[in-house]
Design a protein around this motif. Structure first.
Motif, PDB file in Angstrom:
ATOM      1  N   PHE A 178       1.794   8.456  -7.862  1.00 54.53           N
ATOM      2  CA  PHE A 178       1.785   7.240  -8.681  1.00 54.53           C
ATOM      3  C   PHE A 178       0.348   6.729  -8.809  1.00 54.53           C
ATOM      4  CE2 PHE A 178       5.701   6.928  -5.872  1.00 54.53           C
ATOM      5  CZ  PHE A 178       6.464   7.748  -6.693  1.00 54.53           C
ATOM      6  N   LEU A 179      -0.351   7.267  -9.772  1.00 53.30           N
ATOM      7  CA  LEU A 179      -1.768   6.946  -9.939  1.00 53.30           C
ATOM      8  C   LEU A 179      -1.951   5.492 -10.366  1.00 53.30           C
ATOM      9  CD1 LEU A 179      -2.922  10.214 -11.757  1.00 53.30           C
ATOM     10  CD2 LEU A 179      -2.935   9.705  -9.303  1.00 53.30           C
ATOM     11  N   MET A 217      12.028   8.465   0.928  1.00 46.58           N
ATOM     12  CA  MET A 217      11.522   9.186  -0.238  1.00 46.58           C
ATOM     13  C   MET A 217      10.382   8.419  -0.906  1.00 46.58           C
ATOM     14  SD  MET A 217      15.067  10.585  -1.935  1.00 46.58           S
ATOM     15  CE  MET A 217      14.187  11.389  -3.286  1.00 46.58           C
ATOM     16  N   PRO A 218       9.441   9.133  -1.570  1.00 44.44           N
ATOM     17  CA  PRO A 218       8.368   8.434  -2.302  1.00 44.44           C
ATOM     18  C   PRO A 218       8.966   7.558  -3.393  1.00 44.44           C
ATOM     19  CG  PRO A 218       7.911  10.796  -2.112  1.00 44.44           C
ATOM     20  CD  PRO A 218       9.327  10.599  -1.667  1.00 44.44           C
ATOM     21  N   LYS A 234       0.830  -1.196   0.000  1.00 43.38           N
ATOM     22  CA  LYS A 234       0.000   0.000   0.000  1.00 43.38           C
ATOM     23  C   LYS A 234       0.867   1.249   0.000  1.00 43.38           C
ATOM     24  CE  LYS A 234      -4.070   1.962   2.267  1.00 43.38           C
ATOM     25  NZ  LYS A 234      -5.018   1.818   3.402  1.00 43.38           N
ATOM     26  N   TYR A 235       0.497   2.199  -0.862  1.00 47.09           N
ATOM     27  CA  TYR A 235       1.227   3.453  -0.936  1.00 47.09           C
ATOM     28  C   TYR A 235       0.861   4.376   0.223  1.00 47.09           C
ATOM     29  CZ  TYR A 235       2.944   2.738  -5.742  1.00 47.09           C
ATOM     30  OH  TYR A 235       3.594   2.287  -6.855  1.00 47.09           O
ATOM     31  N   ARG A 236       1.829   5.203   0.598  1.00 45.25           N
ATOM     32  CA  ARG A 236       1.538   6.293   1.515  1.00 45.25           C
ATOM     33  C   ARG A 236       0.768   7.368   0.746  1.00 45.25           C
ATOM     34  NH1 ARG A 236       7.710   6.894   3.466  1.00 45.25           N
ATOM     35  NH2 ARG A 236       7.952   6.390   1.260  1.00 45.25           N
ATOM     36  N   LEU A 237       0.228   8.341   1.465  1.00 43.07           N
ATOM     37  CA  LEU A 237      -0.643   9.350   0.856  1.00 43.07           C
ATOM     38  C   LEU A 237       0.048  10.065  -0.305  1.00 43.07           C
ATOM     39  CD1 LEU A 237      -3.286  10.913   0.768  1.00 43.07           C
ATOM     40  CD2 LEU A 237      -2.355  12.467   2.505  1.00 43.07           C
ATOM     41  N   LEU A 238       1.256  10.556  -0.088  1.00 45.74           N
ATOM     42  CA  LEU A 238       1.974  11.274  -1.147  1.00 45.74           C
ATOM     43  C   LEU A 238       2.235  10.364  -2.335  1.00 45.74           C
ATOM     44  CD1 LEU A 238       3.396  13.751  -2.245  1.00 45.74           C
ATOM     45  CD2 LEU A 238       5.444  13.093  -0.947  1.00 45.74           C
TER      46      LEU A 238
END
Length: 281
Positions: free
Chosen positions: A12-13, A229-230, A3-7
């Motif tokens: 990364f759509l 970092m994202p 799962k991605y973090r919010l940012l």
């Protein structure tokens, strides 16, 4: 997929993958994936394993390739593994011999996913006695894919095939400090493909360049700063690559890259002025 973090979710759509189209496109085809023992290459191999196709995967780590082969036993895809350090020209030649001698039509390659690569972050002044930083980086990021593609172009032409280059957004951004070896080598292959694309298109070969931001793979682990970092997940990237196999789009790049290009130009200009020893004219 992690799962991605919010940012990260904003940067990364999600990528919608039409698996029916993908199956129709790849059934009976032969796909070569370099750098397949971990990260993006491994995730892509697993993503394609349920399709009746030939997957030829090559990487340096024999044990990890063997594990992939074991785990994918019983899947629809025929998986062929080969251990080689593609930086070494002799090992590349041996691999190409193996590739051309594969049985049951698997040797007639339809798609090449050029994924193997090496990243290095080092000041130019820390490389004064490390010329190999540049030769090794160019060997895997430029010479290896060019060598492999030149050998496979007759197959790709016959099959109206596709070349998918896993590139980096750095190839489209203003140069940054500490990445001279990496950025030069990735830009070299990007320019080679852009230069050759007209000839390749006339031969019926599609070229897709996938410009990626930071991806959370083992390659970035030595740089501790990257941990916070994202970064994209390798599984997400694998889905993007799969989608490109049936859309045949020329390029993928993040939606925000245009803003990044503007920022990189200004950042680069200011850094040249304010870096110690720098001056404005």
């Amino acid at each position: 997929m992690k799962k991605y973090r919010l940012l990260e979710s904003c940067l990364f759509l999600p990528t919608y993958l039409n698996k029916r189209k993908l199956n129709r496109q790849l059934e009976g085809k032969s796909i070569l994936i370099t750098g397949a023992s971990s990260g993006i290459g491994k995730e892509l191999t697993y993503e394609l394993a349920d399709i009746s196709c030939n997957l030829i995967v090559v990487a340096r780590r024999r044990d990890m390739l063997a594990q992939i082969k074991k785990e994918l036993k019983g899947k629809k895809a025929n998986v062929y593994i080969f251990q080689a350090d593609l930086r070494n020209e002799g090992e590349r030649e041996t691999f190409l011999t193996f590739l051309h001698e594969l049985p049951n039509g698997a040797n007639s390659i339809d798609i090449v996913v050029s994924n193997a690569g090496l990243s290095i972050r080092r000041s130019i002044f820390h490389s004064l006695d490390r010329y190999h930083d540049f030769t090794r980086t160019m060997a895997i990021n430029y010479f290896a894919p060019v060598h492999i593609l030149l050998s496979l172009l007759p197959h790709l032409k016959k099959n109206c095939g596709q070349i998918i280059n896993i590139s980096t957004v750095n190839a489209l951004l203003a140069p940054v400090p500490d990445f001279a070896a990496y950025q030069a080598s990735k830009s070299a292959l990007d320019m080679w493909l852009r230069s050759a694309s007209t000839e390749l298109k006339e031969a019926g070969i599609n070229v897709t360049s996938i410009y990626l931001p930071l991806v959370r793979t083992p390659m970035i682990e030595p740089t501790t700063a990257y941990g916070k970092m994202p970064a994209m997940s390798p599984k997400h990237v694998a889905r993007i690559i799969c989608k490109s196999m049936y859309t045949k789009k020329k390029r993928y790049k993040p939606w925000w890259l245009i803003f990044g290009q503007v920022v990189s130009i200004f950042t680069n200009s200011f850094s040249s002025v304010f870096t110690k020893g720098g001056k404005s004219e």
